[in-house]
Each structure stands twice: as C-alpha cells, then as structure tokens.
Scaffold this active site. Structure first.
Site, PDB file in Angstrom:
ATOM      1  N   ARG A 177      11.253   3.708 -33.850  1.00 23.24           N
ATOM      2  CA  ARG A 177      12.433   4.281 -33.201  1.00 23.24           C
ATOM      3  C   ARG A 177      12.061   4.945 -31.874  1.00 23.24           C
ATOM      4  NH1 ARG A 177      13.713   8.275 -35.636  1.00 23.24           N
ATOM      5  NH2 ARG A 177      12.318   8.198 -37.426  1.00 23.24           N
ATOM      6  N   LYS A 189      19.071   4.471 -39.015  1.00 21.25           N
ATOM      7  CA  LYS A 189      19.011   5.908 -38.795  1.00 21.25           C
ATOM      8  C   LYS A 189      20.156   6.403 -37.914  1.00 21.25           C
ATOM      9  CE  LYS A 189      15.785   7.886 -41.205  1.00 21.25           C
ATOM     10  NZ  LYS A 189      15.158   6.972 -42.145  1.00 21.25           N
ATOM     11  N   HIS A 197      17.607  13.702 -46.030  1.00 21.28           N
ATOM     12  CA  HIS A 197      16.582  12.689 -45.783  1.00 21.28           C
ATOM     13  C   HIS A 197      15.622  12.739 -46.968  1.00 21.28           C
ATOM     14  CE1 HIS A 197      13.181  10.950 -43.064  1.00 21.28           C
ATOM     15  NE2 HIS A 197      13.869   9.989 -43.629  1.00 21.28           N
ATOM     16  N   SER A 220       8.808  10.758 -42.239  1.00 22.18           N
ATOM     17  CA  SER A 220       8.389   9.371 -42.304  1.00 22.18           C
ATOM     18  C   SER A 220       6.930   9.242 -42.754  1.00 22.18           C
ATOM     19  CB  SER A 220       8.560   8.765 -40.913  1.00 22.18           C
ATOM     20  OG  SER A 220       8.278   7.411 -40.967  1.00 22.18           O
ATOM     21  N   LYS A 233       8.305   9.142 -49.641  1.00 28.59           N
ATOM     22  CA  LYS A 233       9.622   9.105 -50.290  1.00 28.59           C
ATOM     23  C   LYS A 233       9.847   7.769 -51.008  1.00 28.59           C
ATOM     24  CE  LYS A 233      11.956   9.885 -46.515  1.00 28.59           C
ATOM     25  NZ  LYS A 233      10.796  10.029 -45.630  1.00 28.59           N
ATOM     26  N   THR A 234       9.625   6.671 -50.270  1.00 33.31           N
ATOM     27  CA  THR A 234       9.866   5.356 -50.864  1.00 33.31           C
ATOM     28  C   THR A 234       8.847   5.072 -51.971  1.00 33.31           C
ATOM     29  OG1 THR A 234      10.774   4.545 -48.793  1.00 33.31           O
ATOM     30  CG2 THR A 234      10.050   2.878 -50.358  1.00 33.31           C
ATOM     31  N   ASP A 284      15.715   6.855 -49.423  1.00 33.77           N
ATOM     32  CA  ASP A 284      15.627   7.506 -48.102  1.00 33.77           C
ATOM     33  C   ASP A 284      16.797   8.407 -47.693  1.00 33.77           C
ATOM     34  OD1 ASP A 284      13.842   7.573 -45.704  1.00 33.77           O
ATOM     35  OD2 ASP A 284      15.573   6.736 -44.682  1.00 33.77           O
ATOM     36  N   ARG A 287       7.116  -3.137 -42.047  1.00 34.86           N
ATOM     37  CA  ARG A 287       8.156  -2.699 -42.983  1.00 34.86           C
ATOM     38  C   ARG A 287       8.771  -3.852 -43.750  1.00 34.86           C
ATOM     39  NH1 ARG A 287       9.844   2.937 -43.514  1.00 34.86           N
ATOM     40  NH2 ARG A 287       8.899   3.969 -41.738  1.00 34.86           N
TER      41      ARG A 287
HETATM   42  N1  LIG Z   1      -1.216  10.048 -52.220  1.00 36.00           N
HETATM   43  C1  LIG Z   1      -0.249   9.322 -51.672  1.00 36.00           C
HETATM   44  N2  LIG Z   1       1.046   9.601 -51.936  1.00 36.00           N
HETATM   45  C2  LIG Z   1       2.038   8.884 -51.353  1.00 36.00           C
HETATM   46  N3  LIG Z   1       1.836   7.852 -50.515  1.00 36.00           N
HETATM   47  C3  LIG Z   1       0.560   7.506 -50.221  1.00 36.00           C
HETATM   48  C4  LIG Z   1      -0.523   8.224 -50.782  1.00 36.00           C
HETATM   49  N4  LIG Z   1      -1.671   7.679 -50.308  1.00 36.00           N
HETATM   50  C5  LIG Z   1      -1.325   6.673 -49.506  1.00 36.00           C
HETATM   51  N5  LIG Z   1       0.023   6.534 -49.445  1.00 36.00           N
HETATM   52  C6  LIG Z   1       0.737   5.547 -48.601  1.00 36.00           C
HETATM   53  O1  LIG Z   1       1.554   6.264 -47.683  1.00 36.00           O
HETATM   54  C7  LIG Z   1       2.726   5.526 -47.364  1.00 36.00           C
HETATM   55  C8  LIG Z   1       3.967   6.334 -47.676  1.00 36.00           C
HETATM   56  O2  LIG Z   1       5.047   5.677 -47.077  1.00 36.00           O
HETATM   57  P1  LIG Z   1       6.543   5.663 -47.596  1.00 36.00           P
HETATM   58  O3  LIG Z   1       7.141   4.344 -47.242  1.00 36.00           O
HETATM   59  O4  LIG Z   1       6.634   6.062 -49.019  1.00 36.00           O
HETATM   60  O5  LIG Z   1       7.136   6.778 -46.620  1.00 36.00           O
HETATM   61  P2  LIG Z   1       8.572   7.384 -46.519  1.00 36.00           P
HETATM   62  O6  LIG Z   1       8.461   8.835 -46.800  1.00 36.00           O
HETATM   63  O7  LIG Z   1       9.474   6.601 -47.369  1.00 36.00           O
HETATM   64  O8  LIG Z   1       8.887   7.192 -44.963  1.00 36.00           O
HETATM   65  P3  LIG Z   1      10.154   6.640 -44.139  1.00 36.00           P
HETATM   66  O9  LIG Z   1      11.170   7.732 -44.102  1.00 36.00           O
HETATM   67  O10 LIG Z   1       9.612   6.320 -42.802  1.00 36.00           O
HETATM   68  O11 LIG Z   1      10.643   5.414 -44.847  1.00 36.00           O
HETATM   69  C9  LIG Z   1       2.671   4.263 -48.179  1.00 36.00           C
HETATM   70  O12 LIG Z   1       2.142   3.254 -47.376  1.00 36.00           O
HETATM   71  C10 LIG Z   1       1.721   4.642 -49.333  1.00 36.00           C
HETATM   72  O13 LIG Z   1       1.050   3.531 -49.870  1.00 36.00           O
HETATM   73  O1  LIG Z   2      13.711   5.195 -39.233  1.00 35.53           O
HETATM   74  C1  LIG Z   2      12.746   4.454 -39.441  1.00 35.53           C
HETATM   75  O2  LIG Z   2      12.369   3.584 -38.688  1.00 35.53           O
HETATM   76  C2  LIG Z   2      12.007   4.609 -40.708  1.00 35.53           C
HETATM   77  C3  LIG Z   2      12.373   5.792 -41.457  1.00 35.53           C
HETATM   78  O3  LIG Z   2      12.918   5.701 -42.533  1.00 35.53           O
HETATM   79  C4  LIG Z   2      12.060   7.098 -40.865  1.00 35.53           C
HETATM   80  O4  LIG Z   2      11.471   7.147 -39.787  1.00 35.53           O
HETATM   81  O5  LIG Z   2      12.406   8.117 -41.495  1.00 35.53           O
HETATM   82 CA   LIG Z   3      11.066   5.066 -46.785  1.00 30.96          CA
HETATM   83 MN   LIG Z   4      13.343   7.664 -43.510  1.00 26.05          MN
END
Ligand SMILES: Nc1ncnc2c1ncn2[C@@H]1O[C@H](COP(=O)(O)OP(=O)(O)OP(=O)(O)O)[C@@H](O)[C@H]1O
Ligand SMILES: O=C([O-])CC(=O)C(=O)O
Ligand SMILES: [Ca+2]
Ligand SMILES: [Mn+2]
Length: 655
Positions: free
Chosen positions: A173, A318, A337, A355, A359-360, A374, A439
């Site tokens: 972004r 977003k 979020h 990010s 979370k995911t 998310d 992604r």
């Molecule tokens: N101890 C840990 N706990 C959680 N995630 C981990 C850990 N170690 C490594 N990772 C990695 O960190 C990344 C976490 O990314 P995730 O997609 O869950 O983020 P998100 O909070 O959903 O972000 P976004 O809002 O950008 O989608 C993944 O690639 C996961 O494999």
């Molecule tokens: O918005 C994006 O590209 C990915 C996301 O979920 C974040 O940054 O929280």
């Molecule tokens: Ca996510």
């Molecule tokens: Mn997000």
C-alpha cells in the site's frame, strides 16, 4: 512403424491387432455416438454454454426488481452501471453493453442475453460518446481466470490451481498517497493533523481525479464491475460496487468481499459505496495536492473512492475498511483491525496486530472456527466479519507449518507477486525476487472450519499481537484493562518488510488502534468503545510477542510459531488465567511462570539474552520509545470515565 489405431501392423509385430469395430456391428463407423444437433461450428459452440439460473425460485422475492421481467431488470442494471461511469459534467453515462467484446454474439436465443445494452440518450459530440463500454459484471472465478490469462501479462495458473498475478510496480500500500475530502462535515468528524492517516484534499480536486479515472475506464473496451457486500451482520450490511480494469482486481474483490447469491444480486439496486479503480493510469502531478503519480482518494459525502497510479489490490480492501471505520462508529459499532475465531464451546477471541504480526496465521487454527482474519465489527449483538475472504502473507509458507492456508491456495485463489518454476508452475514460497509481501487472497470458505455466516458472540479474550524486533517483550503477558487500552492505543510492532511501500527491514512502529492507517476518527474514540465493551462483557486482554527472542533483530531469532500456538491454546482453554504470574520491570507486565508445551526459560525474555546489560539497555530504549509515542495522547480523555483515563496513563512503562 507400430500397431496403431488403423489396425495396420507389420508382420513381425508381436502386438495384438487392435480392434476398431464393435463386434456385431456390420456398418463401418468411426464412432458409435449420436451426431451433434448443430448445423454449423458456431451453433455447436453455442450449445456448450447454458444460462445460469438462480438457485431458488424468484416468486415471492421482495425488493426493487421483484416484479420486473428479466429484460427490464437487465436494462436497469446496465443503466445503474452507466450512471456509475457517467462524467458528472456531461450528465448521462456511457453506452454500456454486457459481455466480452471479443466474444461473437451468437444468434442463438439462450446466450443472446449477454448482449443487452443501454444506449445513453446523448447527441454525439465526441468519439467516446460513439463507443460502447463492455461491462463484465460479477464474473465467476472461472471466467475471470480466462480473462486474466488471455489479456493480462503476468497471469498464470500455478500447479495447485491458484491464479498467479503481478500487481505491477507497487507491491504494497501507499499510505502517503491517501487523500480524504475535507468538507463541513468531515472537518469536524474526522481525525486530521499530526499522526492522522487522513491527508486532506478538496472536493474539486477529488472531482478532477474522479473524472480522470472515469475517462480512463470509459476509454477501455471493457470494464469489470463487482457488486458485493461488506459485513456479515445483516442489519449493518453495506453494498459496494467496484469498477476496475483488470480481471485480477475483480477476482481479488470477488474473494475478499462477501459474495451475493444470484437472488441477492437480482435485488441489489443502488450501491452504498463505489470504488473506481483506474490503477494502471497515473494521477496528474500538476493536480493540486498530488505529490506522486499515485493517488487514493476518499470522498465520504459522495460515497466514492478513486484509485490512480497503483495496481496493488490491497488498496481496495483497506480503502473499504477505512469507510467502515467511519460508518460503523456512527452506529455505535466498533470496527477492528483484528482476526477472530471461536472455540467449540463458543468462546470468541480477537487478534489485534499490525501487518505481519500474525492475525491471519493465528486466527486460522485447525481446532477452532474461523470468523475472519483481518477486519471485524463488535456490536451489541457480538462480532461480525466485514469481509468474505482472507489475505494471507505467503513468504516462507509451508504445508507443514500452516496446512489450512497452504490448502486454501487452489483454484479461485489469487496469488500475488510469487515466483514459480516456469515449466512445472510450482510456487517457490521462499523466493523474494518480486517482493517480500507475497500474498494469497481466497474466499473464507476455503478454510475448512470457517464459521459461515461469519458472526459470533461477544469476545472472551482480546489478544494484542506485537512482533517485537527488539526482543524484550515477553512471549505472553496478561494485561489489566488499563494496560490493554494503553497497548491498544500505542499499537506497537516492528513493521514487517514490504506491506507498506518502501519498508525493507523491520523497524519499531507505533500505529494507534493497531491500524492507524485505516482509522478515520481520533484513536481515543475507538479506544473508549473497546474499553466499554471489554468491561461490559468481561473480556481479558493479553499481549503476545510473535517477534524476537534471545536478542534483537539481527542477533536473536523469531519466536517459533509452534510455541506461539501453544501460548494461544492456553489462552483459549482458560488454563493460562490460572497460572502463577510474576511482574516484569519497566513495562510492569504479568508473565506466567509456565505454559504447557513451551520451555519455561523463554517466558521471561531476560533469560534468553546472553548479554544481560544489552537486554536492560534495550528494554529501557523501547520503554522510552513507548513513552515518547504516548505523549500525544496524554491530553485526551478516554470515554466518560476520568478514572480510566488516569489508569491508562499509568499503565505504560515505569522507570
Ligand atoms: N511466532 C510467530 N507467530 C505468528 N506468526 C509468525 C511467527 N513466526 C513467524 N510467523 C510468520 O509471520 C507472518 C504473520 O503474517 P500474517 O499474515 O499472519 O499477518 P497479519 O497480522 O495477518 O497481517 P496483515 O494485516 O498484513 O494481513 C506469517 O508469514 C507467519 O508464518
Ligand atoms: O493492506 C494490506 O495490504 C495488507 C494488510 O492486511 C495490512 O497491511 O494490514
Ligand atoms: Ca492478514
Ligand atoms: Mn490487515
């Protein structure tokens, strides 16, 4: 020479003669089936496709289109799309026609419905008013695959069936290019100024960019239109229309928003919000307020968003989230979020975090129902997912560590910016050649234990995720309500590379409400609502460090995902509530002495550092950063309760 289908073989061949005629059949035929009913090739091809029908009869359907004939309904739908694409200076919209311009309009009746069109009643004064814009309306994933593969460079089917795409020059972004229209209403309502994500633009400049986007879209042979929903709470559902130029964008939003049934689509009517995604086309840098060739413009009064100069699909996701952060609090609903899942007994957990904090990853849990990964709403009725899909990071993804996400990467899933073997089309998830922010966007039902509809009761646990690059926050700590609010408002993490354009290495970041880039109102408004809801429903707050242990980024290591999962399990089961706790210095965090399945020595970060002085120094450094960040909030009152405000201010680091 060898035996072949004609039955000819050399005398020396050891192979048995192949029988081509059925026994008992006297006539010489090369096939036994009935001949096709077509007279011409075109007619034959027309037989291949039949019309899709709604799955339930439309009799008795209430709504705007209920009593219309199919013809009339189609015409009204196209008129609505033409109105969306209208220049606001000229009055009427472009001539629109449904279907792919490359497809021959067959004369055969049952496919002819594709070619309904609406002619704008204008006197032709320009070339563009002479042409038709083809509309590809709510295409299915299969149709979008065909469009992407035929017309979009960089689109390929991977070995697991997902559609690999490239998002172009932007692989994350562009928050600095976001603009929000300031008018009499938004001037007072929104959060402006230092720390705010809302950078102002005036109404006129918005219209200049809107015209640029609409002209660009109308100049194309075809545009994609998605009519979909946001929010699984039926009382607070928002209808969105996305007009875009790429099959990639249409499939991404098909996956990420809630997909209407055919019946719901019949009754869609006028959208509540419209996105014009002209991302392939830049904004004009001579336009007021433009500081680059990218501009993402939000006009709340018009309920519209314009995207110029970036094809990164996350801007749409977003962008809509920002809209929900405005609309929902107006209805006393908290937008979050966060990820969200539910146990077999109905216990709900929220996962907040910036990010890349997990979370995911952590809300996708084989032993629990996934409500969403998310974006959520917390209303008086409980929680609801805003979206219809998930958007998982894929860097270093493996089937062993994250089987549910791995298995979701199949036909229908959009894979952004991944690298694959040119022949086998097998994705190399370790390859960062295009970006680290690779992604996968898939419909939520691709996760086997998704909770459909994506709603649940009031949360029991509120888990704040921080990926601490300094390696001084404990892997888990239990928070008081005041501490939960302090950390929620601070929104600390080490921003993981790539999601926001230009960030290449983890750096300490503070982002209010774990999502300052998306909130529209002042952070204390969301914080007050969260405090009120947590208090009312007796939710417990937790801080989980999914980042470094044994040293900072560079010397320590990221906490192992299986350990984090064990910690999360202990929170869900309630067993961690009954653990023995000790209080840490500086941050005053309560850390458990034992968690099942996790080595006890890692629970206190100090134990994992060999250089104890370095640990102390780093801890104080991070504490200082927290204090400095919180200064901007010290003059605000959180909610109606003065006592809570004082407690929150006291809940930060103390040294
Ligand atoms: N101890 C840990 N706990 C959680 N995630 C981990 C850990 N170690 C490594 N990772 C990695 O960190 C990344 C976490 O990314 P995730 O997609 O869950 O983020 P998100 O909070 O959903 O972000 P976004 O809002 O950008 O989608 C993944 O690639 C996961 O494999
Ligand atoms: O918005 C994006 O590209 C990915 C996301 O979920 C974040 O940054 O929280
Ligand atoms: Ca996510
Ligand atoms: Mn997000």
């Amino acid at each position: 020479m060898a035996a072949n289908g004609t039955g000819v073989s050399t005398p020396r061949s050891p192979l048995a003669r192949i029988q081509t005629q059925k026994k008992g059949n006297e006539m010489c035929h090369d096939d036994s089936g009935k001949p096709v009913k077509a007279q011409t090739i075109d007619e034959l091809h027309s037989l291949q496709k039949k019309r899709s029908a709604p799955t339930t009869p439309l009799d008795g359907v209430q709504g705007a289109f209920a009593s219309l004939t199919e013809e009339e309904r189609q015409r009204q739908q196209l008129q609505s799309i033409s109105a969306s694409l209208a220049s606001l200076t000229g009055g009427s919209g472009p001539k629109v026609v449904r279907g792919d311009p490359a497809e021959k309009p067959y004369a055969v009746a049952h496919v002819a419905h594709h070619y309904h069109h609406v002619e704008a009643p204008t006197i032709s004064v320009s070339d563009s008013s002479l042409k038709f814009t083809h509309v590809l309306y709510n295409l299915s994933p299969a149709e979008l695959y065909e469009q992407a593969i035929k017309y979009e460079k960089g689109s390929f089917i991977t070995s697991s069936g997902a559609l690999a795409t490239l998002s172009g020059a932007k692989t994350g972004r562009s928050p600095r290019d976001k603009r929000v229209v300031i008018d009499d209403t938004t001037q007072d309502e929104l959060w402006w100024g230092k720390g705010s994500p809302n950078i102002e633009m005036d109404e006129h400049t918005f219209m200049v960019n809107r015209e640029r986007a609409v002209d660009y879209l109308n100049s194309l042979d075809k545009v994609f239109v998605n009519d979909q929903f946001l929010n699984w709470d039926p009382q607070n559902r928002i209808k969105v229309r996305i007009v875009s130029a790429r099959a990639y964008h249409s499939l991404f939003m098909h996956n990420m928003c809630i997909r209407p049934t055919l019946e719901e689509l019949e009754n869609f009517g006028t959208p509540d919000f419209t996105i014009y995604n002209a991302g392939q086309f830049p904004c004009n840098r001579y336009t007021h307020y433009m500081t680059s060739s990218t501009s993402i413009d939000l006009n709340l009064a018009r309920r519209e968003m314009v995207i110029l100069g970036t094809q990164y699909a996350g801007e749409m996701k977003k962008g809509l989230f920002g809209v929900m952060h405005y609309l929902m609090p107006k209805r006393q609903i908290l937008s979050l979020h966060s990820g969200c899942n539910m146990g077999k007994d109905g216990d709900v957990a929220l996962f907040f975090g910036l990010s890349g904090t997990g979370k995911t990853t952590l809300s996708t849990d084989h032993n629990r129902y996934l409500i969403g990964d998310d974006e959520h709403c917390w209303s008086d009725n409980g929680v609801s997912n805003i979206e219809g899909g998930c958007y998982a990071k894929c860097i270093d993804l493996s089937g062993e560590k994250e089987p549910d996400i791995w298995n979701a990467i199949k036909f229908g899933t959009v894979l952004e910016n991944v690298v694959f073997d040119e022949h086998l089309r097998e994705v190399d998830y370790g390859d960062k050649s295009v970006t680290e922010n690779t992604r996968a966007a898939y419909p939520i039902e691709y996760i086997p234990n998704a909770k459909i509809p994506c709603v649940g009761p009031h949360p029991k646990n509120v888990i704040l995720l921080a990926c601490d690059a300094f390696g001084v926050l404990p892997p888990v700590s239990k928070l008081s309500l005041a501490q939960t609010m302090y950390h929620f408002i601070s929104g600390y993490t080490a921003l993981v590379a790539g999601t926001e354009d230009g960030i290449k290495e983890p750096t300490a970041t503070f982002s209010a409400c774990f999502g300052a880039a998306f909130i529209m109102l002042h952070p204390t408004k969301y914080a007050a609502m969260l405090a009120e809801k947590m208090q009312k429903h007796g939710a417990t707050g937790w801080l989980v460090n999914t980042g470094w242990s044994g040293g900072s980024y560079g010397s320590g290591k990221r906490i192992k995902l299986p350990y984090t999962r064990k910690i999360i399990d202990a929170i869900h089961s309630g067993s961690l509530l009954n653990a023995t706790y000790e209080k840490t210095e500086v941050f005053g965090l309560e850390i458990p002495t034992e968690v099942e399945g996790v080595p006890s020595e890692i629970l206190h970060p100090e134990n994992t550092w060999t250089d104890k002085q370095a640990y102390k120094d780093t801890l104080l450094k991070l504490g200082g950063l927290f204090k400095k960040n919180f200064e901007t909030f010290t003059n605000y009152k959180i909610g109606k309760d003065n006592k809570l405000t004082e407690e929150i201010l006291a809940a930060g680091p103390n040294f």
